[in-house]
Scaffold this active site. Structure first.
Site, PDB file in Angstrom:
ATOM      1  N   HIS A   7       0.839  -1.200   0.000  1.00  0.00           N
ATOM      2  CA  HIS A   7       0.000   0.000   0.000  1.00  0.00           C
ATOM      3  C   HIS A   7       0.870   1.243   0.000  1.00  0.00           C
ATOM      4  CE1 HIS A   7       0.514  -0.639   4.456  1.00  0.00           C
ATOM      5  NE2 HIS A   7       0.625   0.685   4.457  1.00  0.00           N
ATOM      6  N   ARG A  11      -1.893  11.169   4.248  1.00  0.00           N
ATOM      7  CA  ARG A  11      -2.656  11.741   5.356  1.00  0.00           C
ATOM      8  C   ARG A  11      -3.720  12.694   4.813  1.00  0.00           C
ATOM      9  NH1 ARG A  11       2.785  11.808   7.095  1.00  0.00           N
ATOM     10  NH2 ARG A  11       3.142  10.225   8.711  1.00  0.00           N
ATOM     11  N   GLU A  57      -3.877   3.654   1.665  1.00  0.00           N
ATOM     12  CA  GLU A  57      -4.150   3.846   3.083  1.00  0.00           C
ATOM     13  C   GLU A  57      -4.360   5.335   3.353  1.00  0.00           C
ATOM     14  OE1 GLU A  57      -2.032   3.578   7.496  1.00  0.00           O
ATOM     15  OE2 GLU A  57      -1.013   2.700   5.760  1.00  0.00           O
ATOM     16  N   ASN A  61      -5.327  11.880  11.387  1.00  0.00           N
ATOM     17  CA  ASN A  61      -4.970  12.207  12.764  1.00  0.00           C
ATOM     18  C   ASN A  61      -6.072  13.091  13.345  1.00  0.00           C
ATOM     19  OD1 ASN A  61      -2.276  10.951  13.013  1.00  0.00           O
ATOM     20  ND2 ASN A  61      -1.765  12.367  11.358  1.00  0.00           N
ATOM     21  N   HIS A  75       3.083  11.645  -6.846  1.00  0.00           N
ATOM     22  CA  HIS A  75       1.688  11.295  -7.081  1.00  0.00           C
ATOM     23  C   HIS A  75       1.497   9.791  -6.956  1.00  0.00           C
ATOM     24  CE1 HIS A  75       3.651  11.115 -11.167  1.00  0.00           C
ATOM     25  NE2 HIS A  75       3.067   9.912 -11.140  1.00  0.00           N
ATOM     26  N   GLU A 122      -2.381  10.743 -10.999  1.00  0.00           N
ATOM     27  CA  GLU A 122      -2.216  10.604 -12.444  1.00  0.00           C
ATOM     28  C   GLU A 122      -3.146   9.511 -12.944  1.00  0.00           C
ATOM     29  OE1 GLU A 122       1.347   9.864 -15.746  1.00  0.00           O
ATOM     30  OE2 GLU A 122       1.627   9.219 -13.663  1.00  0.00           O
TER      31      GLU A 122
END
Length: 264
Positions: A7, A11, A57, A61, A75, A122
């Protein structure tokens, strides 16, 4: 030793907004989730993901709602079938996605959009046999020394070239484990010839490499002089982290898969 890319972590400031964006526009579904006291991790991917396919993922936070994208990460790239680039891009535009770089401005070869947090995505054309629509094709990171970067992925992880592009001002190198499926995600190393340096920012987190045995894999990385950023022992033997020569974080994770591909 080899390890499929499991993965890529980024964030996000508003988890529900990001989940809505990826499930609505890229038809992703939630594959797994981890709720902690201070953060939430959600793993996404297409419904018909290949067993060597990579997830996205999203990390939220709970005390932070904005991040600095920086320029050390470039990217993620997602696949659409050949001949479907313009139509797929127009559908995103019709659905209200930000118009960043359309196919015409990219000579009809690819296009770019951005998610709600400014992560660049992209859109690349691929044979449908090389992965489901919108599945992750590669993650691009920028490196300051191409020879060091190529040596890192070759020596530490036994990756090999699967493609390269050299222009007058930059070069792109695509790396995967030997024998990886077409559907597996590659890492794209981008080297600009002008000697620039990069800011890591905090909007991007890490790449993750899937190991059959975490401790055996980590021991091999130690023998190959990989940086010990967070050892298995420091992570309760659930995962570990190293860094490449430019500071991009790489997680080593041991994942058991059932028939639906995700943890038991």
């Amino acid at each position: 030793m080899s390890g499929t890319l499991d993965h890529v972590m980024m964030r996000v400031g508003d988890l529900e907004e990001s989940l809505d964006w990826y499930t609505t526009h890229l038809n992703y579904e939630e594959k797994d989730r981890w709720e902690a006291d201070t953060f939430t991790n959600v793993y996404l991917g297409p419904e018909d993901m290949h067993e060597e396919g990579a997830m996205l993922e999203l990390t939220h936070n709970h005390d932070q709602d904005s991040y600095d994208v920086g320029d050390a990460w470039g990217h993620i790239a997602v696949r659409v079938p050949e001949g479907d680039l313009e139509e797929s891009y127009q559908q995103l535009m019709d659905d209200g996605v930000e118009d960043y770089r359309d196919p015409e401005s990219c000579n009809g070869r690819y296009a770019f959009v951005k998610d709600p947090d400014g992560h660049e995505i992209e859109i690349v054309k691929r044979d449908p046999e090389q992965g489901a629509k919108w599945s992750i094709d590669h993650t691009m990171i920028r490196v300051e020394d191409a020879d060091e970067a190529l040596g890192f992925w070759t020596r530490k992880f036994e990756y090999e070239h699967t493609g390269r592009w050299e222009s007058d001002s930059f070069a792109n190198y695509f790396m995967k484990p030997e024998g990886a499926a077409d559907e597996a995600m590659a890492v794209e190393l981008t080297y600009n010839y002008d000697g620039r340096s990069y800011e890591m920012g905090d909007a991007w987190g890490h790449l993750a490499v899937r190991a059959d045995d975490l401790n055996d894999y980590w021991e091999t990385l130690e023998e190959r002089e990989a940086e010990e950023y967070r050892t298995p022992e420091e992570c309760d033997n659930n995962y570990a982290f190293t860094k490449d020569q430019d500071g991009h974080e790489i997680e080593i994770i041991e994942r058991d898969f059932d028939g639906s591909l995700f943890p038991n």
